[in-house]
Enzyme design. Structure first.
Site, mmCIF file in Angstrom:
data_model
loop_
_atom_site.group_PDB
_atom_site.id
_atom_site.type_symbol
_atom_site.label_atom_id
_atom_site.label_comp_id
_atom_site.label_asym_id
_atom_site.label_seq_id
_atom_site.Cartn_x
_atom_site.Cartn_y
_atom_site.Cartn_z
ATOM 1 N N TYR B 189 8.838 -2.517 2.344
ATOM 2 C CA TYR B 189 8.168 -1.441 3.085
ATOM 3 C C TYR B 189 8.058 -1.760 4.577
ATOM 4 C CZ TYR B 189 4.373 1.363 4.954
ATOM 5 O OH TYR B 189 3.622 2.181 5.767
ATOM 6 N N ASP B 564 -4.886 -7.869 14.951
ATOM 7 C CA ASP B 564 -3.800 -6.983 14.542
ATOM 8 C C ASP B 564 -2.455 -7.607 14.898
ATOM 9 O OD1 ASP B 564 -2.405 -4.148 16.209
ATOM 10 O OD2 ASP B 564 -2.045 -4.802 14.159
#
Lengths: 327, 686
Positions: B189, B564
Site C-alpha cells: 500500500y 510524522d
C-alpha cells in the site's frame, strides 16, 4: 551597494570575531558565511578579521595556537557522516574533557558535489546526525563543492583558515580522492581514509592513488559480516606500501556500536596543528591558480612560490586586494 | 475456493457458484473495516462501538505517532502529537478502555502498528488474558511491516536487523499460541502512496515477504509442517489506484506470483497455504483537495479493482474518506464510505458469480505482462542481495523517489490527467465543504488531556517493583533474541510487561538500549526532477544573480519536525530547489525543533522550510520559533507546507511564518518561485 556592505561592516565582523571565540554560535555562523563569500567586497573585512585573530593569539582554550585539521575522505556510503557523529559524541564524554570540565570545540565542514546543470546542491551530510551536530561544542557547515575537481571549494579552504583560529579540531568531510593538487590533503594536517567491508580486495587498495596520501585508515562498519577479511586485506596493503619505519595506523571502528571510536579519537594526539603559513599558503595558492590561470604554476615558481610572491605584494590579503597584471 | 464436480446433481451452469454439497451459493462478503482512532482510548472506544453499530464487521485501529514511534504521551518529542493521527495507547489500562464492550473472541482486529507491533500484540494478548478470553479465539492482524517504514512511512524505531528479528519472533509466538492471528501484513500500500509503479509495488513487497520468511526459516524455530502453516499465515496489505483495470490485473498477478514463489522457494504443496491473502485500502495519494467531492467517485472505482475478480478479491477492505486530502475524516465521512462497501457487497449481484475474467484474452495478457515485469524486478533485487541490502544501501528508496518525481512531473505537464487539478478546474463550489466545522475533523483537546491524565494515574497506581522486574526480564530476553526460543521468550516478557502496567515509552526505551535507534537514508541523493524548462531557467538565473551579488547561492534548510515520517513532499521540495540552483540542507524526518533551529543558524540559511502532515503544526511551529528566538534569531524566514487547514493560517502567520503551502499548492514551479522571492526579500531587507 552589495548586501555585504549593508550587513557586514568591518566593525560588525570584528565584533563577531570576538564573540565567536567566546563561543557565540550565531556569530561564528555569520563570520563563516563572510569567509565563504565569493565576493571581492569581502576581502578587506576578512583581512581585518584575520589580523585581529592573529594578534589575539591562541584560541581561548587551546594550549597551542591553531586547530588540528583532519580530512575525512572516502566513497559515498562508507559512513563518514556517522563516523563524525560518533566522534562528536565521544568528544562530550568525561575522558575527553579537560580539567576545567570543558571539551574541545569541533568544527565539521561537509562538502558535497554541486549539480553541473543548475549549480545548486543537495547537502545531506548533516541529516543523519542532526542531534549531535547541534550540540554546544560542535559547529557543522554544509558546503557545495561548486564544481571543483578534487572535491573542495575555495570556500572550504577559506573557512578552514577561519575556524583554525576559533576551534580546536576541524574535520573536513569530502568524497575527494586526492587525485589533484588543489585537494583537501594539502589543506589538512592529516588525511584519514574511510573504507567499509567488502569494498574490494587488496589489489583495489593498492591501485588507488589515495593509499599514498592517507595518514591513517579507518575501516568503518566493522560490525558487518566479512569485516575481518577486509581488515586483514587492508592491513596487508598498508604494510606493502610502507615507506618509513612503521606502517600507517589502521583503525577498525563501528560508528553504530561505538567500537574503536575512543581509539580513533586518540589518533588525534599525533595530528599536527595547522600553521598560519600553511593555511594562508593554501588559500593563496588556490587564489593564484584561479586568477593567474594556467600560467599560475610557472609564475609562482619564477617568483619563489606563492608565499614569497604574496609577501612581496604586501601580505596575503593585500595580494588579493591588488590585481595581478602579468607576473 | 473452486466448486467441486458433483455429477450426481446434474450439469452445472458456468455462471453460478456452488457449495460443497452442490447447492447454488453466494460468497460471504469481505470484512468491512474503517480505519480510525483519535484523541484518547475512551473516545476511540466510542468510535469503535458506533462503527460496529453502523455495520462495520472488523476493526482497523489507527494509533497516534508517539505510540507508533515508541514514546509515552508525556515525552517531549510526543507532546505535540498525542491523539492527532490515531489513538494514544500508553498501557494496558488504555486497551481496557478502548475495547470496552467489544467481544474479543468474536472480533477481527487489525492494528496499524509497525515499529512497536510486538508491544501492541502483547497488550492485546494480555488484555485477552485479563478478560479470560482464550488466545486461540483471537483473530486479527498487526501490520508489523518494517520495510515500508524505512522506505516511505517513517515510524520505525530500531535498525533493520533487530526489527526483522522482532517480526520473526511474532510469527514464532503466534504459531504456537495465537494460531488465528496474522502476525504481519506485507505492505505494498505505502509503496504506491510513495509513487511506486504496479511492477515496483509487486516486486518490492514480494522481496519483503521473502525477507521475512527467509529470516524465519533461518532461525529454525518453525520447521516442516509448522513452517508451512506459517507461510499460510502470511498476509498482504495492498493498494488499488485509479487505473482500476490495470490494478485488477496487478492483483491477479500478485496471486499467481505468490502461489508460484512459495512452491518453488519453500516447497509448499498444500494449496490452502499458497493462497494470496490480502486486505486493502484504496489509493489516497490521488485524492484531491480541489473539488474533493470527486474523490467519492474515485474511491468507488478503485474499489472495483479489488472486488470484481473473485480470484483476486480482498479479504478485508477499508476505504479512505472523500475529504482525506483536507484533514482527518469525521465519523460521518467514514460512515458514508462504509455504505459503499455495504451496497456493493449486499445490494449488487457481484458475490453470486465465479471469477468474471477467467479466459479473458485481454485480462490474461495484461496480467502476464505485469507478472513478467514484476518478476524481472524481483530477480534484480534478489541478485543484489535482497530487500534488506537494497534497503540499507538506499537503492530501493531512490527508486521510489524517482517514481514519485516522474509522477509529479507528468501531472505538472498535464500528461497524467487529474480532473479538477489539471483539467476541468473551473466549476461550482462544493456544498460539502461549507459545513460549520469546515468539513474537517479536529482532535478533541479535552479527550487528549484525559489521555494524559490516565497515563499519570496508571503510573501512580502501579507497583514500581513489578515494573522494574518486568523491564529487566524484557531486556534480558532482547539480548537473547537470536538464541533458540528467544522469539517466544521475548513476546512472553512483553506480555509480562503489559500486565505490570509498563508504558509504551518504557518498553521501547528498554529495547532502544539493546538494539540502538535508526536513521534511514533519505533517497534524495541522485534524484532528478524535470520542472518546466522556461521557469527553471528563470529560477536558475535568479540563483546565479544572488551568487554574483553576494557570493552565496540561495540557501534553504528543509526538514520535518515532530514524529510524522511521510517525507515525500519534503524530498520533492529539496530536489526541486536544487534543480533551481539552491543549496539545500536536507534535515530529514523526526527532527527536534531545537535541532532545526540550530541548523538554520549554523548553516546561515536564507529560508527554513518545514513539512507537517500530522495536524501538530501549531505546537511545533511554536516550539521552533521559541528555539530560534533563544538562539538570537528574532525574525526567521520560514515557510510551512503540508496538510494545514486554511483556518490555521492566520495563527501560523502570527507566529512569523511567511507563507503556508497547503495541499492545493502542488505546482512545484510556483512553489519554487515563491521560495526564491522570499529569499530575495530577506536578502534585500534582513
Amino acid at each position: 551597494m552589495t548586501e555585504l556592505a549593508r550587513a557586514d561592516t568591518p566593525a560588525q565582523a570584528l565584533a563577531w570575531c570576538a564573540a565567536a571565540r567566546d563561543g557565540d554560535r550565531r556569530a561564528l555562523a555569520k563570520l563563516t558565511s563572510l569567509f565563504e563569500r565569493d565576493d571581492p567586497a569581502a576581502w578587506p573585512v576578512r583581512a581585518a578579521c584575520m589580523a585581529q585573530m592573529q594578534a589575539a593569539g591562541a584560541t581561548p582554550r587551546a594550549v597551542a595556537p591553531l586547530a588540528k585539521i583532519v580530512a575525512l575522505t572516502g566513497a559515498p556510503g562508507v559512513g563518514k557522516s556517522s563516523l563524525v557523529g560518533a566522534l562528536l559524541t565521544h568528544a562530550m564524554s568525561k575522558s575527553v574533557r579537560d580539567v576545567a570540565g570543558t571539551g574541545p570545540r569541533i568544527g565539521v565542514i561537509a562538502v558535497d558535489p554541486a549539480s553541473q546543470a543548475s549549480g545548486g546542491a543537495l547537502l545531506a551530510d548533516r541529516t543523519r546526525i542532526m542531534g549531535i551536530a547541534g550540540a554546544p561544542h560542535a559547529m557543522f557547515r554544509s558546503q557545495s563543492s561548486q564544481g571543483a575537481l578534487g572535491g573542495i571549494a575555495d570556500a572550504t579552504a577559506s573557512v578552514a583558515r577561519l575556524w583554525a583560529h576559533v576551534l580546536d579540531v576541524v574535520f573536513i568531510e569530502t568524497v575527494g580522492v586526492g587525485q589533484s593538487e588543489s585537494d583537501v590533503a594539502t589543506l589538512a594536517t592529516a588525511t584519514w581514509l574511510v573504507l567499509q567491508p567488502g569494498a574490494g580486495d587488496h589489489l583495489q587498495f593498492l591501485k588507488a592513488g589515495l593509499m599514498e596520501r592517507a595518514d591513517c585508515f579507518v575501516l568503518n562498519k566493522v560490525d558487518m559480516p566479512h569485516a575481518a577479511v577486509t581488515k586483514s586485506q587492508l592491513a596487508g596493503a598498508v604494510r606493502l606500501t610502507a615507506t618509513g619505519a612503521a606502517p600507517r595506523p589502521v583503525h577498525a571502528v563501528s560508528a553504530r556500536t561505538n567500537e574503536g571510536i575512543a581509539a580513533l579519537w586518540g589518533e588525534l594526539t599525533g595530528v599536527a596543528r595547522a600553521t598560519s603559513a600553511s593555511l594562508e599558503g593554501e588559500v593563496l595558492r588556490r587564489w593564484c591558480e584561479r586568477e593567474l590561470g594556467r600560467s599560475a604554476a610557472q609564475i609562482l615558481a619564477d617568483n619563489g612560490g606563492a608565499r614569497a610572491w604574496a609577501e612581496r605584494a604586501g601580505g596575503a590579503e593585500a595580494a588579493w586586494l591588488g590585481r595581478v597584471k602579468g607576473s | 475456493m473452486t466448486s467441486p464436480a458433483t455429477p450426481a446433481t446434474g450439469s452445472k451452469a458456468a455462471h453460478l457458484l456452488y457449495d460443497a454439497n452442490g447447492e447454488v451459493t453466494r460468497d460471504a462478503p469481505w470484512v468491512f473495516r474503517t480505519y480510525g482512532g483519535h484523541s484518547s482510548a475512551k473516545a476511540t472506544n466510542a468510535l469503535i462501538l458506533e462503527g460496529l453499530a453502523r455495520g462495520q464487521t472488523g476493526l482497523s485501529i489507527a494509533f497516534d505517532l508517539p505510540t507508533q514511534c515508541g514514546y509515552a504521551s508525556d515525552h517531549p518529542m510526543a507532546v505535540a502529537e498525542v491523539g492527532k493521527v490515531g489513538v494514544p495507547i500508553n498501557s494496558i489500562d488504555d486497551m481496557h478502555a478502548m475495547f470496552a464492550g467489544v467481544p474479543l473472541e468474536r472480533m477481527n482486529t487489525s492494528m496499524t502498528i509497525n515499529g512497536t507491533a510486538m508491544w501492541l500484540l502483547a497488550l492485546y494478548v494480555a488484555l485477552a488474558e485479563e478478560r479470560g478470553v482464550p488466545l486461540s479465539t483471537l483473530r486479527g492482524t498487526t501490520q508489523n511491516d518494517i520495510m515500508k517504514e524505512y522506505l516511505a512511512r517513517g515510524t520505525y524505531v530500531f535498525p533493520p536487523e533487530a526489527s526483522l528479528r522482532l517480526v520473526a519472533a511474532t510469527y514464532e509466538y503466534c504459531g504456537q499460541r495465537v494460531p488465528e492471528w496474522n502476525p504481519s501484513n506485507v505492505c505494498s500500500y505505502h509503496l504506491q502512496e510513495a509513487g511506486a509503479t504496479p511492477a515496483q509495488e509487486v516486486a518490492f513487497s514480494l522481496a519483503n515477504a521473502l525477507l521475512v520468511l527467509d529470516q524465519i526459516k533461518a532461525r529454525g524455530e518453525l520447521s516442516g509442517a509448522a513452517f508451512e502453516r506459517c507461510i499460510g499465515r502470511v498476509s498482504f496489505f495492498v493498494n488499488a489506484g485509479i487505473r482500476f483495470v490495470e490494478e485488477m490485473c496487478k492483483l491477479r498477478a500478485f496471486s499467481e506470483l505468490w502461489d508460484e514463489l512459495v512452491q518453488t522457494r519453500y516447497g509448499v504443496t498444500n494449496p490452502k497455504y499458497r493462497l494470496f491473502r490480502y486486505g486493502v485500502q484504496v489509493n489516497s495519494l490521488g485524492l484531491t483537495s480541489a473539488q474533493p467531492e470527486n474523490n467519492a467517485w474515485r474511491i468507488a472505482l478503485e474499489t472495483l479493482a479489488v472486488t470484481l475478480s473473485r480470484k483476486a478479491r480482498c479479504r478485508a477492505l477499508q476505504l479512505p474518506a472523500w475529504n482525506e486530502a483536507l484533514s482527518l475524516p469525521r465519523p460521518w465521512d467514514q460512515q458514508w464510505v462504509l455504505r459503499l462497501q455495504q451496497i456493493l457487497a449486499l445490494e449488487t449481484d457481484l458475490l453470486e458469480y465465479p471469477d468474471l475474467f477467467e479466459g479473458s484474452v485481454v485480462v490474461e495478457s495484461k496480467t502476464a505482462a505485469l507478472k513478467g515485469e514484476a518478476m524481472a524486478l524481483l530477480q534484480q533485487i534478489l541478485a543484489q542481495g535482497g530487500a534488506q541490502a537494497m534497503l540499507e544501501s538506499g537503492a530501493l528508496k531512490q527508486a521510489l523517489v524517482a517514481s514519485m518525481a516522474a509522477r509529479v512531473d507528468h501531472i505538472a505537464r498535464g500528461e497524467q490527467v487529474v480532473v479538477g487539478v489539471n483539467r476541468y478546474q473551473e466549476g461550482l463550489a462544493s456544498p460539502l465543504v461549507q459545513a460549520r466545522d469546515g468539513g474537517r475533523f479536529v482532535a478533541d483537546r479535552a479527550a487528549i488531556d484525559d489521555a494524559l491524565a490516565q497515563l499519570a494515574a496508571t503510573k501512580k497506581a502501579r507497583d514500581p517493583r513489578r515494573v522494574t522486574e518486568a523491564l529487566a526480564g524484557l531486556t534480558a530476553a532482547a539480548r537473547s533474541l537470536a538464541a533458540p526460543g528467544g522469539g517466544v521468550a521475548m513476546m512472553e516478557a512483553s506480555v509480562t510487561c503489559a500486565h505490570a502496567r509498563v508504558t509504551t515509552g518504557e518498553w521501547a526505551e528498554a529495547l532502544r538500549a539493546v538494539f540502538g535507534e535508526y536513521r534511514a537514508s533519505t533517497g534524495v541523493e541522485g534524484a532528478r526532477l524535470a520542472l518546466r524548462a522556461d521557469r527553471v531557467a528563470g529560477l536558475r538565473a535568479r540563483s546565479a544573480a544572488l551568487a554574483a551579488a553576494r557570493g552565496r547561492r540561495p540557501r534553504l534548510v528543509v526538514g520535518k519536525p515532530g514524529l510524522d515520517g511521510h517525507s515525500n513532499g519534503a524530498e520533492m521540495i529539496a530536489v526541486a530547489a536544487r534543480e533551481c540552483g539552491f543549496d539545500v540542507i536536507y534535515a530529514g524526518i523526526r527532527v527536534a525543533p531545537t535541532d532545526l533551529a540550530v541548523a538554520y543558524v549554523d548553516e546561515d540559511a536564507d529560508l527554513l522550510g518545514i513539512s507537517l502532515l500530522s495536524g501538530s503544526h501549531l505546537e511545533l511551529v511554536g516550539e521552533l520559533v521559541a528555539a530560534l528566538n533563544s538562539l538570537g534569531v528574532r525574525r526567521p524566514n520560514m515557510v510551512v507546507g503540508g496538510i494545514i487547514p486554511q483556518v490555521d493560517v492566520p495563527a501560523l502567520e502570527a507566529l512569523g511564518v511567511a507563507r503556508v503551502f497547503g495541499p492545493s499548492d502542488y505546482q512545484l514551479d510556483e512553489i519554487m518561485e515563491a521560495l526564491m522571492a522570499l529569499v530575495e526579500q530577506g536578502v534585500a531587507a534582513p
